[in-house]
Design an enzyme around this catalytic site. Sequence first.
Site, PDB file in Angstrom:
ATOM      1  NE  ARG A   1      81.116 121.434   5.272  1.00  0.00           N
ATOM      2  CZ  ARG A   1      80.108 122.010   4.571  1.00  0.00           C
ATOM      3  NH1 ARG A   1      79.111 122.791   5.190  1.00  0.00           N
ATOM      4  NH2 ARG A   1      80.135 121.922   3.092  1.00  0.00           N
TER       5      ARG A   1
ATOM      6  CE  LYS B   1      84.016 123.436   4.607  1.00  0.00           C
ATOM      7  NZ  LYS B   1      84.572 122.538   3.511  1.00  0.00           N
TER       8      LYS B   1
ATOM      9  CG  HIS C   1      84.143 113.192   6.606  1.00  0.00           C
ATOM     10  ND1 HIS C   1      83.396 114.460   5.772  1.00  0.00           N
ATOM     11  CD2 HIS C   1      84.699 112.554   5.279  1.00  0.00           C
ATOM     12  CE1 HIS C   1      83.520 114.036   4.589  1.00  0.00           C
ATOM     13  NE2 HIS C   1      83.952 112.957   4.408  1.00  0.00           N
TER      14      HIS C   1
ATOM     15  NE  ARG D   1      79.766 116.919   5.417  1.00  0.00           N
ATOM     16  CZ  ARG D   1      79.050 117.975   4.803  1.00  0.00           C
ATOM     17  NH1 ARG D   1      77.913 118.211   5.771  1.00  0.00           N
ATOM     18  NH2 ARG D   1      79.191 118.550   3.753  1.00  0.00           N
TER      19      ARG D   1
ATOM     20  CG  HIS E   1      78.309 119.354  -1.065  1.00  0.00           C
ATOM     21  ND1 HIS E   1      78.221 117.992  -1.668  1.00  0.00           N
ATOM     22  CD2 HIS E   1      78.814 119.326   0.158  1.00  0.00           C
ATOM     23  CE1 HIS E   1      78.785 117.005  -0.704  1.00  0.00           C
ATOM     24  NE2 HIS E   1      79.275 117.744   0.230  1.00  0.00           N
TER      25      HIS E   1
ATOM     26  CE1 TYR F   1      70.179 121.342 -17.722  1.00  0.00           C
ATOM     27  CE2 TYR F   1      72.173 122.446 -16.839  1.00  0.00           C
ATOM     28  CZ  TYR F   1      71.613 121.984 -17.786  1.00  0.00           C
ATOM     29  OH  TYR F   1      71.481 122.391 -19.455  1.00  0.00           O
TER      30      TYR F   1
END
Length: 304
Positions: free
Chosen positions: A147, A171, A242, A245, A268, A277
């Site tokens: 980011r 974050k 962005h 990205r 994420h 998974y």
Amino acid sequence: MKCKDAIMEYKTYLIVEKGISDNTLKAYLRDIIAFTNFINESYELDTVEDIEKDHIRIYLGTLESLATSTVSRKIISLRNYFKFLVKENILTTNIMSVFELPKSQKKLPQVLSVKEMDQLLNSVTMTDFISARNRAMIELLYASGIRVSELVNIQLSQINLKMMYLKVIGKGNKERLVPLNHYVCDIVNKYIVEFRNPYLDFKTNHFLFFDKKLQPVSRENFYKILNNIALKAGITKKISPHTIRHTYATHLLENNADLRSIQELLGHSDISTTTIYTHITNTKLIEDYNRFHIRSHQNKQKEK
């Protein structure tokens, strides 16, 4: 109560009390039966009392490849089903109530082609501190998919050019390691050795990138820098940090990189809900990155 018996009671309720259409009935039952089959096959559960939140969470994780509307419908079907089970005192708690509907899919942002990305990067020649810094910033952004807030706050101690990785503070102050390729390491090393350090003139600065006043480059300023470079490079698309990205992720995906590896690389947080998974080892992440990132396959050339 056996799952099959609970489903039969719910079917009767939908027909007699709710009077829903045949198509709606089939859709509800299809969703509930699919979930019941999953927990039965995965955990050998055949009674509704034994179903736990974790079973539902893992099941919903298997639906990530489906359209948002489809996932929403399945969640609503299960919500109504568990609400019925509580209403009939079969269960004491509606464990589906904590699961939210997925957010509506947003329009995908602009993406640059491989040719456009090369055009953008190669338009900046490293001749002085500012041009070298700008080239290194854009190269690193495309090579890592980080980011813009992560980019402008990188400290020198976070990047290891010898081991080819970047420690990113994302974050919530969460840390992740992002692999780098030889090409971008050469670019960043040249920036540091030939331009950054001489510009500092023995002054101390913990940040990798900074402006002429030795202050970190702000997100707003980098946005302007990127757009000016794109304009001079002849890129007609409207781009932002962005965009780079998203281009990074798209190029990896288009070259058959594993989607879950990409999610890990991008940092994420929603991947935690489907850990069973999507658990990818660091070795697999680096392997996917080196195999599929466009810039990794280019010959290592020293900037002229």
